[in-house]
Design a protein around this motif. Sequence first.
Motif, PDB file in Angstrom:
ATOM      1  N   ARG A   1      37.263  36.196  37.763  1.00  0.00           N
ATOM      2  CA  ARG A   1      37.541  35.179  38.778  1.00  0.00           C
ATOM      3  C   ARG A   1      38.012  33.933  38.055  1.00  0.00           C
ATOM      4  NH1 ARG A   1      37.080  36.531  43.941  1.00  0.00           N
ATOM      5  NH2 ARG A   1      35.603  38.184  44.360  1.00  0.00           N
ATOM      6  N   LEU A   2      39.214  33.506  38.397  1.00  0.00           N
ATOM      7  CA  LEU A   2      39.805  32.323  37.804  1.00  0.00           C
ATOM      8  C   LEU A   2      39.296  31.095  38.541  1.00  0.00           C
ATOM      9  CD1 LEU A   2      41.877  31.241  35.765  1.00  0.00           C
ATOM     10  CD2 LEU A   2      43.615  31.551  37.509  1.00  0.00           C
ATOM     11  N   VAL A   3      38.667  30.185  37.825  1.00  0.00           N
ATOM     12  CA  VAL A   3      38.159  28.959  38.429  1.00  0.00           C
ATOM     13  C   VAL A   3      39.318  27.979  38.512  1.00  0.00           C
ATOM     14  CG1 VAL A   3      36.526  27.047  38.206  1.00  0.00           C
ATOM     15  CG2 VAL A   3      35.861  29.350  37.502  1.00  0.00           C
ATOM     16  N   ALA A   4      39.601  27.530  39.717  1.00  0.00           N
ATOM     17  CA  ALA A   4      40.733  26.632  39.957  1.00  0.00           C
ATOM     18  C   ALA A   4      40.283  25.508  40.886  1.00  0.00           C
ATOM     19  CB  ALA A   4      41.898  27.410  40.571  1.00  0.00           C
ATOM     20  N   ALA A   5      41.184  24.582  41.111  1.00  0.00           N
ATOM     21  CA  ALA A   5      40.873  23.465  42.002  1.00  0.00           C
ATOM     22  C   ALA A   5      40.724  23.934  43.448  1.00  0.00           C
ATOM     23  CB  ALA A   5      41.963  22.407  41.900  1.00  0.00           C
ATOM     24  N   ALA A   6      41.361  25.045  43.791  1.00  0.00           N
ATOM     25  CA  ALA A   6      41.274  25.576  45.153  1.00  0.00           C
ATOM     26  C   ALA A   6      39.854  26.091  45.398  1.00  0.00           C
ATOM     27  CB  ALA A   6      42.283  26.704  45.335  1.00  0.00           C
ATOM     28  N   PRO A   7      39.388  26.040  46.636  1.00  0.00           N
ATOM     29  CA  PRO A   7      38.016  26.466  46.903  1.00  0.00           C
ATOM     30  C   PRO A   7      37.769  27.963  46.645  1.00  0.00           C
ATOM     31  CG  PRO A   7      39.105  25.729  48.922  1.00  0.00           C
ATOM     32  CD  PRO A   7      40.050  25.503  47.784  1.00  0.00           C
ATOM     33  N   ARG A   8      38.759  28.785  46.821  1.00  0.00           N
ATOM     34  CA  ARG A   8      38.588  30.223  46.620  1.00  0.00           C
ATOM     35  C   ARG A   8      39.066  30.590  45.219  1.00  0.00           C
ATOM     36  NH1 ARG A   8      41.418  34.842  46.815  1.00  0.00           N
ATOM     37  NH2 ARG A   8      40.385  36.693  47.610  1.00  0.00           N
ATOM     38  N   MET A   9      38.210  31.271  44.474  1.00  0.00           N
ATOM     39  CA  MET A   9      38.594  31.674  43.131  1.00  0.00           C
ATOM     40  C   MET A   9      39.323  33.013  43.216  1.00  0.00           C
ATOM     41  SD  MET A   9      35.395  30.690  40.663  1.00  0.00           S
ATOM     42  CE  MET A   9      34.252  31.826  41.392  1.00  0.00           C
ATOM     43  N   PRO A  10      40.601  33.051  42.810  1.00  0.00           N
ATOM     44  CA  PRO A  10      41.332  34.311  42.860  1.00  0.00           C
ATOM     45  C   PRO A  10      40.807  35.294  41.816  1.00  0.00           C
ATOM     46  CG  PRO A  10      42.669  32.609  41.820  1.00  0.00           C
ATOM     47  CD  PRO A  10      41.406  31.951  42.299  1.00  0.00           C
ATOM     48  N   THR A  11      40.873  36.577  42.161  1.00  0.00           N
ATOM     49  CA  THR A  11      40.467  37.628  41.236  1.00  0.00           C
ATOM     50  C   THR A  11      41.686  38.105  40.468  1.00  0.00           C
ATOM     51  OG1 THR A  11      38.725  38.331  42.728  1.00  0.00           O
ATOM     52  CG2 THR A  11      39.432  39.920  41.103  1.00  0.00           C
ATOM     53  N   ILE A  12      41.523  38.261  39.165  1.00  0.00           N
ATOM     54  CA  ILE A  12      42.606  38.771  38.327  1.00  0.00           C
ATOM     55  C   ILE A  12      42.053  39.878  37.433  1.00  0.00           C
ATOM     56  CG2 ILE A  12      43.995  36.654  38.309  1.00  0.00           C
ATOM     57  CD1 ILE A  12      42.755  36.020  35.566  1.00  0.00           C
ATOM     58  N   PRO A  13      42.855  40.889  37.147  1.00  0.00           N
ATOM     59  CA  PRO A  13      42.403  41.909  36.196  1.00  0.00           C
ATOM     60  C   PRO A  13      42.678  41.423  34.777  1.00  0.00           C
ATOM     61  CG  PRO A  13      44.546  42.505  37.069  1.00  0.00           C
ATOM     62  CD  PRO A  13      44.142  41.220  37.753  1.00  0.00           C
TER      63      PRO A  13
ATOM     64  N   ALA B   1      50.673  38.779  33.198  1.00  0.00           N
ATOM     65  CA  ALA B   1      51.696  37.749  33.419  1.00  0.00           C
ATOM     66  C   ALA B   1      51.535  36.987  34.736  1.00  0.00           C
ATOM     67  CB  ALA B   1      53.088  38.375  33.311  1.00  0.00           C
ATOM     68  N   PRO B   2      51.289  37.652  35.872  1.00  0.00           N
ATOM     69  CA  PRO B   2      51.185  36.894  37.128  1.00  0.00           C
ATOM     70  C   PRO B   2      50.038  35.887  37.164  1.00  0.00           C
ATOM     71  CG  PRO B   2      51.452  39.241  37.562  1.00  0.00           C
ATOM     72  CD  PRO B   2      51.214  39.093  36.091  1.00  0.00           C
ATOM     73  N   ALA B   3      49.066  36.024  36.264  1.00  0.00           N
ATOM     74  CA  ALA B   3      47.912  35.122  36.263  1.00  0.00           C
ATOM     75  C   ALA B   3      48.097  33.920  35.345  1.00  0.00           C
ATOM     76  CB  ALA B   3      46.664  35.892  35.852  1.00  0.00           C
ATOM     77  N   THR B   4      49.222  33.838  34.646  1.00  0.00           N
ATOM     78  CA  THR B   4      49.418  32.752  33.682  1.00  0.00           C
ATOM     79  C   THR B   4      50.466  31.757  34.174  1.00  0.00           C
ATOM     80  OG1 THR B   4      51.161  33.841  32.399  1.00  0.00           O
ATOM     81  CG2 THR B   4      48.878  34.372  31.814  1.00  0.00           C
ATOM     82  N   LEU B   5      50.359  30.535  33.712  1.00  0.00           N
ATOM     83  CA  LEU B   5      51.327  29.509  34.099  1.00  0.00           C
ATOM     84  C   LEU B   5      52.726  29.816  33.582  1.00  0.00           C
ATOM     85  CD1 LEU B   5      49.221  26.257  33.492  1.00  0.00           C
ATOM     86  CD2 LEU B   5      49.786  27.329  35.682  1.00  0.00           C
ATOM     87  N   ALA B   6      52.799  30.428  32.404  1.00  0.00           N
ATOM     88  CA  ALA B   6      54.094  30.725  31.798  1.00  0.00           C
ATOM     89  C   ALA B   6      54.723  31.996  32.378  1.00  0.00           C
ATOM     90  CB  ALA B   6      53.940  30.880  30.294  1.00  0.00           C
ATOM     91  N   GLY B   7      53.953  32.768  33.126  1.00  0.00           N
ATOM     92  CA  GLY B   7      54.498  33.994  33.704  1.00  0.00           C
ATOM     93  C   GLY B   7      54.672  35.112  32.684  1.00  0.00           C
ATOM     94  N   VAL B   8      53.975  35.020  31.565  1.00  0.00           N
ATOM     95  CA  VAL B   8      54.005  36.074  30.537  1.00  0.00           C
ATOM     96  C   VAL B   8      52.571  36.454  30.207  1.00  0.00           C
ATOM     97  CG1 VAL B   8      56.204  35.345  29.516  1.00  0.00           C
ATOM     98  CG2 VAL B   8      54.070  34.424  28.617  1.00  0.00           C
ATOM     99  N   GLU B   9      52.387  37.682  29.748  1.00  0.00           N
ATOM    100  CA  GLU B   9      51.065  38.140  29.355  1.00  0.00           C
ATOM    101  C   GLU B   9      50.531  37.268  28.217  1.00  0.00           C
ATOM    102  OE1 GLU B   9      50.022  42.518  29.154  1.00  0.00           O
ATOM    103  OE2 GLU B   9      50.110  41.992  27.021  1.00  0.00           O
ATOM    104  N   ILE B  10      49.281  36.869  28.320  1.00  0.00           N
ATOM    105  CA  ILE B  10      48.639  36.029  27.314  1.00  0.00           C
ATOM    106  C   ILE B  10      47.428  36.771  26.760  1.00  0.00           C
ATOM    107  CG2 ILE B  10      47.397  33.864  26.885  1.00  0.00           C
ATOM    108  CD1 ILE B  10      50.260  33.291  27.544  1.00  0.00           C
ATOM    109  N   CYS B  11      47.288  36.744  25.434  1.00  0.00           N
ATOM    110  CA  CYS B  11      46.166  37.417  24.779  1.00  0.00           C
ATOM    111  C   CYS B  11      45.402  36.410  23.926  1.00  0.00           C
ATOM    112  CB  CYS B  11      46.688  38.573  23.924  1.00  0.00           C
ATOM    113  SG  CYS B  11      45.390  39.510  23.139  1.00  0.00           S
ATOM    114  N   TRP B  12      44.107  36.336  24.122  1.00  0.00           N
ATOM    115  CA  TRP B  12      43.235  35.486  23.321  1.00  0.00           C
ATOM    116  C   TRP B  12      42.390  36.382  22.428  1.00  0.00           C
ATOM    117  CZ3 TRP B  12      42.572  30.123  23.305  1.00  0.00           C
ATOM    118  CH2 TRP B  12      43.339  29.420  24.233  1.00  0.00           C
ATOM    119  N   THR B  13      42.251  36.000  21.157  1.00  0.00           N
ATOM    120  CA  THR B  13      41.424  36.736  20.205  1.00  0.00           C
ATOM    121  C   THR B  13      40.279  35.829  19.770  1.00  0.00           C
ATOM    122  OG1 THR B  13      43.359  37.961  19.425  1.00  0.00           O
ATOM    123  CG2 THR B  13      41.416  37.968  17.997  1.00  0.00           C
TER     124      THR B  13
END
Length: 138
Positions: free
Chosen positions: A12-24, A43-55
Motif C-alpha cells: 500500500r503506497l502511502v500518499a496524500a490522498a485518503p485512500r492508499m492505492p495497492t501496488i504489486p 512502472a505504473p507505480a513510479t513517478l518516472a513511469g519506469v520500473e524502479i528497484c531498490w537494493t
Amino acid sequence: MLSTIEQVAEARLVAAAPRMPTIPVTLHYDRQDPFAVRMTFPAPATLAGVEICWTFSRELLSAGLTGAEGQGDVRVRPYGYDRTVLEFHAPEGMAVVHLRSGDVRRFLAATAELVPVGLEHLQLDLDDGLAELMRDAC
C-alpha cells in the motif's frame, strides 16, 4: 539447486490522498549477493513511469520487523503487528509503503532456507572478487 527467490507482495503506497492505492511489488533475493534483498516497483507505480528497484540489506529488512531500523535511503519499521513500513528516500522525494508483515516474514524465511543467516560469507568468492577489483588497477 535454487539460487534466487522472488516473491510478489501487495504493498500500500502511502500518499496524500485518503485512500492508499495497492501496488504489486516484487521482493528478490539472490545467493550470489547474499547480504542484499531487492524490492522492485512496477512502472505504473513510479513517478518516472519506469520500473524502479531498490537494493538494501536482508538484515535491515529483518530487523525492521521488530523495531525502527535504517538511517540512510531505506528505513524499515513495524506498524502494529501485521504491517511493516518501508521508507525510500531519494533526491526526487520519498516513497512510503506498507507491506503485510506475514509476507515479509515468509520471504525472509525462504531466503534463510537458501542461505542461512550468518553464513552469507560462505557464498562469496573472495578470490574472484579481489581479482576483479585488481584487474583494472595496474
